[in-house]
Design an enzyme around this catalytic site. Structure first.
Site, PDB file in Angstrom:
ATOM      1  N   LYS A   4     -11.222  27.345 -91.719  1.00 26.77           N
ATOM      2  CA  LYS A   4     -10.285  25.915 -92.728  1.00 26.77           C
ATOM      3  C   LYS A   4      -9.774  27.487 -93.801  1.00 26.77           C
ATOM      4  CE  LYS A   4     -11.328  24.232 -96.498  1.00 26.77           C
ATOM      5  NZ  LYS A   4      -9.759  24.208 -97.103  1.00 26.77           N
ATOM      6  N   GLY A  53      -7.295  21.028 -94.076  1.00 24.00           N
ATOM      7  CA  GLY A  53      -7.763  20.406 -95.340  1.00 24.00           C
ATOM      8  C   GLY A  53      -8.389  20.708 -96.640  1.00 24.00           C
ATOM      9  N   GLY A 100     -11.808  21.292 -98.993  1.00 24.98           N
ATOM     10  CA  GLY A 100     -12.846  21.452 -99.420  1.00 24.98           C
ATOM     11  C   GLY A 100     -13.468  20.313 -99.561  1.00 24.98           C
ATOM     12  N   PRO A 101     -13.159  19.147-100.699  1.00 26.84           N
ATOM     13  CA  PRO A 101     -14.353  18.443-100.624  1.00 26.84           C
ATOM     14  C   PRO A 101     -14.469  18.003 -99.542  1.00 26.84           C
ATOM     15  CG  PRO A 101     -12.940  18.606-102.850  1.00 26.84           C
ATOM     16  CD  PRO A 101     -12.919  19.444-101.440  1.00 26.84           C
ATOM     17  N   GLY A 108     -13.797  21.598 -95.988  1.00 26.79           N
ATOM     18  CA  GLY A 108     -14.865  21.945 -95.991  1.00 26.79           C
ATOM     19  C   GLY A 108     -16.221  21.752 -96.432  1.00 26.79           C
ATOM     20  N   GLU A 148     -16.954  35.573-101.040  1.00 24.28           N
ATOM     21  CA  GLU A 148     -16.536  36.692-101.627  1.00 24.28           C
ATOM     22  C   GLU A 148     -15.877  35.850-102.957  1.00 24.28           C
ATOM     23  OE1 GLU A 148     -14.139  38.597-103.600  1.00 24.28           O
ATOM     24  OE2 GLU A 148     -12.562  38.576-101.515  1.00 24.28           O
ATOM     25  N   CYS A 173      -9.031  38.455-106.955  1.00 23.94           N
ATOM     26  CA  CYS A 173      -9.374  38.833-107.513  1.00 23.94           C
ATOM     27  C   CYS A 173     -10.810  39.800-108.252  1.00 23.94           C
ATOM     28  CB  CYS A 173     -10.674  37.930-106.200  1.00 23.94           C
ATOM     29  SG  CYS A 173     -10.364  38.663-104.564  1.00 23.94           S
ATOM     30  N   GLU A 228     -12.766  35.148-115.575  1.00 24.18           N
ATOM     31  CA  GLU A 228     -12.000  34.792-115.008  1.00 24.18           C
ATOM     32  C   GLU A 228     -10.121  34.021-114.682  1.00 24.18           C
ATOM     33  OE1 GLU A 228     -10.780  36.157-110.310  1.00 24.18           O
ATOM     34  OE2 GLU A 228     -11.870  34.186-110.438  1.00 24.18           O
TER      35      GLU A 228
END
Length: 456
Positions: free
Chosen positions: A150, A181, A183-184, A187, A225, A259, A360
């Site tokens: 995904k 798609g 995440g909610p 995923g 990660e 990141c 972050e």
């Protein structure tokens, strides 16, 4: 349908169809059906197809660079040199590591077998789209797993080029499935599917917590990660000019959307004023503009939400007492009215109690922090819940080794070496930076089960 927006112009450049639970179920079932034949394919044949996949991506480098410049805003030359080239290097390094991987060994009086763990759910971000896919796909396929991918809905269009290269390389049907798609929706359906054996996510801490909770409830393995708040520790014997300019450039690379970007510059208190001046000058040299403009050296950030979040971080830091010696929350001069632009920003006078020191930002914002001595530098470097990466500058190799051993980070890069120079080195972090490691032998380990055979 999900619109894909060009962050340089805010124009809709494509659409993808969101896969709901039924689409995810079909992809997982196909991966499950393909697993016995793929895991039974001889290693040399699997690696030959991966090498062909790398060749296919390399042949498509120009198209990949152009697609990703439009999808996520990295300047075209950089997108071609990095976004297109890095996954090729990762796949080839993984192939090399797999040739020496101990799939069968003798330890403790037993035969130890490392076998494919099964169907892998790979969930990847938009900031280095194909690289993060390669870091999961290559080791999983190398050891004999099948994968349902995904990609991020913010940068999904380049996946068509990946799928073309995969078909050309001869990957059998079902070995690599793709579901688009959010995440909610997509995923969540993917990671909670009972046919998935291993979950590999690169994303936010919030996403990692959710995936980890689902994986824990189902007793599934999860490699996470997540984020970072990486320091650049400049010791008092380092080349200050080089260290500060390098750190500023790395902080702003990909518009700060990395990141492992060094977003905290730690300098000796007596060198603080010089470091601030150098960093401001380096940031001023960056040309912010549309990704396809020839002179652009820093493009937009990926979305309006990202732009607004970064500007809020800058305003919050200034309200807390930091000084914006370059940039700030206003739109960069000379940028178009439409597009998600943020000025490269250098903050001086940052202290460890400020949010910008701990949290972050995921944008081109460099926080300069002064330390009193080496012990204080190490303390400040470790004063975060993250521990993904760190930069270290010193003129003394022995001092570098000693200080690196004290830094709580999954990678410590000395003197400006890039992670791209060591694609077999493990990548992953401490604390909120996640669980597990990617790349090289360590990446292969994430996708195998270990079996001990005794008596024969």
């Amino acid at each position: 349908m999900i619109d894909v927006v060009d962050p340089s112009t805010e124009a809709v450049i494509g659409q993808v169809a969101e896969a709901g639970p039924a689409g995810v179920d079909a992809a997982v079932r196909a991966a499950r059906a393909a697993l016995p034949a793929w895991s039974g394919t001889p290693l040399d044949e699997r690696l030959a197809m991966l090498s062909a996949l790398a060749d296919g991506l390399e042949a498509r480098a120009a198209a990949i660079g152009a697609s990703l410049a439009r999808e996520m805003g990295m300047p075209l030359a950089q997108a071609t040199a990095v976004q297109a080239a890095l996954p090729v290097g990762v796949i080839r390094a993984t192939v090399a590591a797999a040739r020496d991987f101990p799939f069968s060994s003798h330890e403790g009086g037993a035969t130890i077998l490392r076998e494919p763990a099964g169907v892998v759910a790979a969930i990847t971000p938009w900031n280095f789209p194909l690289h993060q896919i390669a870091a999961k796909l290559a080791p999983a396929l190398a050891v004999g797993c099948t994968v349902v991918l995904k990609p991020s809905e913010l940068a999904p269009l380049t996946i068509d080029l990946l799928q073309d290269a995969a078909r050309e390389a001869g990957l059998p049907a079902g070995v690599l499935g793709v579901v688009h798609g959010t995440g909610p929706v997509t995923g969540e359906a993917l990671v909670s599917h009972p046919g998935v054996d291993v979950i590999s996510l690169t994303g936010s801490v919030a996403a990692g917590r959710r995936v980890g909770a689902i994986a824990g409830g189902a007793v599934k393995r999860a490699c996470l990660e997540l984020g970072g708040k990486s320091p650049a520790v400049v010791l008092d014997d380092a080349d200050l000019e080089h260290a500060v300019r390098y750190t500023t450039a790395r902080c702003c690379f990909n518009s700060g959307q990395a990141c492992n970007a060094p977003t905290r510059l730690l300098v000796a208190r007596g060198q603080e004023a010089d470091a601030v001046a150098i960093a401001a000058d380096a940031a001023a040299a960056l040309v912010v503009g549309p990704a396809l403009d020839e002179g652009t050296t820093m493009g937009p950030v990926v979305s309006a939400a990202a732009r607004d979040r970064i500007r809020a971080h800058i305003d919050g830091a200034v309200a807390a007492g930091a000084r914006a010696v370059h940039g700030g929350s206003a739109a960069p001069a000379g940028t178009p009215d439409r597009g998600f632009y943020v000025a490269p920003t250098v903050l001086a006078g940052v202290t460890e109690d400020m949010r910008v020191h701990r949290e972050e930002v995921f944008g081109p914002v460099l926080a300069i922090v002064a330390y009193d001595d080496e012990d204080d530098a190490v303390r400040l470097a470790n004063a975060t819940d993250y521990g993904l990466s760190a930069e270290l500058f010193t003129g003394d190799p022995d001092r570098a080794r000693a200080v690196a051993a004290r830094l709580r980070a999954g990678q410590v890069k000395v003197g400006g070496v890039s992670a791209r120079d060591a694609l077999g080195a493990p990548f992953g972090g401490y604390g909120l930076s996640g669980l597990g490691r990617e790349l090289g032998r360590f990446g292969l380990e994430e996708f195998v089960e270990v079996k001990a055979v005794l008596g024969v």
